[in-house]
Structure formats: C-alpha cells, structure tokens
Write a protein that holds these residues in place. Structure first.
Motif, PDB file in Angstrom:
ATOM      1  N   LEU A 126      53.328  23.777   5.930  1.00 24.25           N
ATOM      2  CA  LEU A 126      52.678  24.608   6.932  1.00 24.25           C
ATOM      3  C   LEU A 126      51.759  23.727   7.767  1.00 24.25           C
ATOM      4  O   LEU A 126      50.813  23.140   7.246  1.00 24.25           O
ATOM      5  N   ARG A 127      52.044  23.623   9.042  1.00 30.35           N
ATOM      6  CA  ARG A 127      51.295  22.728   9.916  1.00 30.35           C
ATOM      7  C   ARG A 127      49.859  23.213  10.121  1.00 30.35           C
ATOM      8  O   ARG A 127      49.606  24.414  10.297  1.00 30.35           O
ATOM      9  N   SER A 128      48.909  22.294  10.089  1.00 27.34           N
ATOM     10  CA  SER A 128      47.513  22.621  10.383  1.00 27.34           C
ATOM     11  C   SER A 128      47.391  22.998  11.863  1.00 27.34           C
ATOM     12  O   SER A 128      48.025  22.388  12.718  1.00 27.34           O
ATOM     13  N   SER A 129      46.569  23.997  12.153  1.00 30.13           N
ATOM     14  CA  SER A 129      46.391  24.436  13.540  1.00 30.13           C
ATOM     15  C   SER A 129      45.101  25.227  13.669  1.00 30.13           C
ATOM     16  O   SER A 129      44.433  25.535  12.685  1.00 30.13           O
ATOM     17  N   GLY A 130      44.769  25.584  14.896  1.00 31.28           N
ATOM     18  CA  GLY A 130      43.575  26.369  15.162  1.00 31.28           C
ATOM     19  C   GLY A 130      43.757  27.829  14.781  1.00 31.28           C
ATOM     20  O   GLY A 130      44.878  28.324  14.642  1.00 31.28           O
ATOM     21  N   ALA A 131      42.638  28.529  14.594  1.00 34.48           N
ATOM     22  CA  ALA A 131      42.659  29.950  14.248  1.00 34.48           C
ATOM     23  C   ALA A 131      41.472  30.645  14.908  1.00 34.48           C
ATOM     24  O   ALA A 131      40.417  30.039  15.122  1.00 34.48           O
ATOM     25  N   LEU A 132      41.649  31.909  15.233  1.00 34.08           N
ATOM     26  CA  LEU A 132      40.593  32.742  15.801  1.00 34.08           C
ATOM     27  C   LEU A 132      40.310  33.897  14.857  1.00 34.08           C
ATOM     28  O   LEU A 132      41.240  34.482  14.284  1.00 34.08           O
ATOM     29  N   SER A 133      39.029  34.221  14.684  1.00 33.82           N
ATOM     30  CA  SER A 133      38.645  35.293  13.774  1.00 33.82           C
ATOM     31  C   SER A 133      37.538  36.131  14.377  1.00 33.82           C
ATOM     32  O   SER A 133      36.789  35.679  15.256  1.00 33.82           O
ATOM     33  N   MET A 134      37.439  37.359  13.883  1.00 33.51           N
ATOM     34  CA  MET A 134      36.369  38.278  14.284  1.00 33.51           C
ATOM     35  C   MET A 134      35.869  38.995  13.042  1.00 33.51           C
ATOM     36  O   MET A 134      36.667  39.478  12.238  1.00 33.51           O
ATOM     37  N   ALA A 135      34.555  39.048  12.858  1.00 36.88           N
ATOM     38  CA  ALA A 135      33.965  39.714  11.700  1.00 36.88           C
ATOM     39  C   ALA A 135      32.957  40.762  12.149  1.00 36.88           C
ATOM     40  O   ALA A 135      32.160  40.511  13.067  1.00 36.88           O
ATOM     41  N   PHE A 136      33.002  41.931  11.521  1.00 39.40           N
ATOM     42  CA  PHE A 136      32.010  42.980  11.711  1.00 39.40           C
ATOM     43  C   PHE A 136      31.208  43.099  10.421  1.00 39.40           C
ATOM     44  O   PHE A 136      31.784  43.232   9.337  1.00 39.40           O
TER      45      PHE A 136
END
Length: 208
Positions: free
Chosen positions: A53-63
């Motif tokens: 599994l290639r390393s890559s960027g990620a976006l997250s949102m937490a409430f």
C-alpha cells in the motif's frame, strides 16, 4: 464518485450531531492534513506476493464535544487516495497497481493528560468502520470494522483557535483469503487478515 458521496454524507451527519449538542457546551471542529502509510494486503497467487500500500497524503475532520472536565467525545471522518502496488503475475491483463480509496468513520474520545480540556498532550481513540473503494473494473467496495489509537498535543493559539499535532494508528479487520475486492470477474485477487496504517497529522482547530 461513490466514495465522495459517502464522505459528504458522513460529514453532514457529524455536523447534525454537533449542532444537536447543548449550546452551553463548548464544541470543536478540527481539519487535519497528514501522511499515511500501511500494509496488510497480499496477492492470492502461488506463491503469495505482497501488495504494498503506497504511502500518500490524507485529509481528516474531527468533531469534539465535552464529556467531563478532562475528556471529550469525538467523531472522526478521514479519507485517503492511495494505490496497491502489485507484483507481476502470469494472469493475462493483470494490472501493475490498483487505485484505492480508504475512508474511516470512527466514534471515540479524547483524554487530556494535564486535566484540562483543549490544552496540552492527550490520547485519542475510536471504533467504527473502514470503507475501501478500489477504482478498477471488475472490483467493488468493501466495508469492514476498524479502530484507531493516537497521541497528540493541543496548542492554543487564541480563545477560539488551536493547533493540533497527532500520530495515529488504524487497524482494519479484513479476513479475506483471496477474493476481497472481486465483483464478477476478478483480475486481481487480494487477501489479508488486517490492514494496519500509521499517520502523522497536523490540524487547525476552531472552538465554538
């Protein structure tokens, strides 16, 4: 397209949950950017070959919502676009890689070590689901149970703004022996017991 719709629906549900919380309790929303790496898949060939599994960027949102003086409840939505790098096989037409989108929806909490909300080091965690969406003809999406655990630091920048840094680990139960993404014809045969990922994250928090 389906993954994008799924993420928007999850975010909308999280926002409705946040706005339903009592007005007297201070809530927070954090937008994260991060880099995520992981492993756990194999190709179901003879002999078995890794599917990295290639390393890559990620976006997250937490409430976040206060639970007591030192703890918060948290709903986390996270999305990553990555690829499975496949080992060449003798199967005609077998691709060299499999585009994959990995999304998490977790309900959990945050516990601050120093006894005060929204300040200093903390531990976070949650349970929920992972949505795995391959982007290749002859494959289909899968949903599996998962969990996360992380350590972070909350640095206030003002009355309503803060910076967060985190290191989180994710574990997803796969439990497949070779037809995990198959839908009809199966050019790529993937198996695995668990998918594990680690992510470094930096986020901007708005308190309201």
């Amino acid at each position: 397209m389906q993954t994008s719709i799924w993420i928007r629906r999850c975010a909308a549900g999280a926002w409705l949950l946040a706005t339903a919380w009592p007005a007297c309790a201070q809530k927070a929303i954090t937008l994260y950017g991060g880099a995520r790496a992981g492993s756990g898949f194999e190709q179901a060939t003879t002999p078995s070959a890794d599917a990295d599994l290639r390393s890559s960027g990620a976006l997250s949102m937490a409430f976040d919502w206060p639970y007591d003086a030192t703890r918060q409840l948290q709903l986390l939505v996270s999305h990553q676009r990555t690829r499975l790098e496949l080992t060449p096989t003798v199967t005609p037409g077998a691709p060299a890689e499999l585009p994959l989108r990995v999304s998490y929806l977790h309900l959990g909490g945050v516990n601050y070590f120093e006894g005060q909300l929204s300040q200093g080091p903390y531990v976070a965690g949650g349970l929920g689901i992972t949505h795995l969406s391959p982007r290749l003809q002859g494959t289909s999406s899968r949903v599996r149970a998962s969990m996360n655990l992380g350590l972070g630091y909350h640095l206030p920048l003002g009355p309503a703004l803060a910076l967060r840094t985190e290191l989180r680990g994710y574990v997803t139960l796969i439990n497949s022996q070779g037809s995990f993404f198959c839908s009809g014809g199966c050019v790529v045969q993937i198996k695995g017991d668990t998918l594990t990922q680690v992510e470094g994250m930096v986020g901007l928090t708005l308190l309201f």
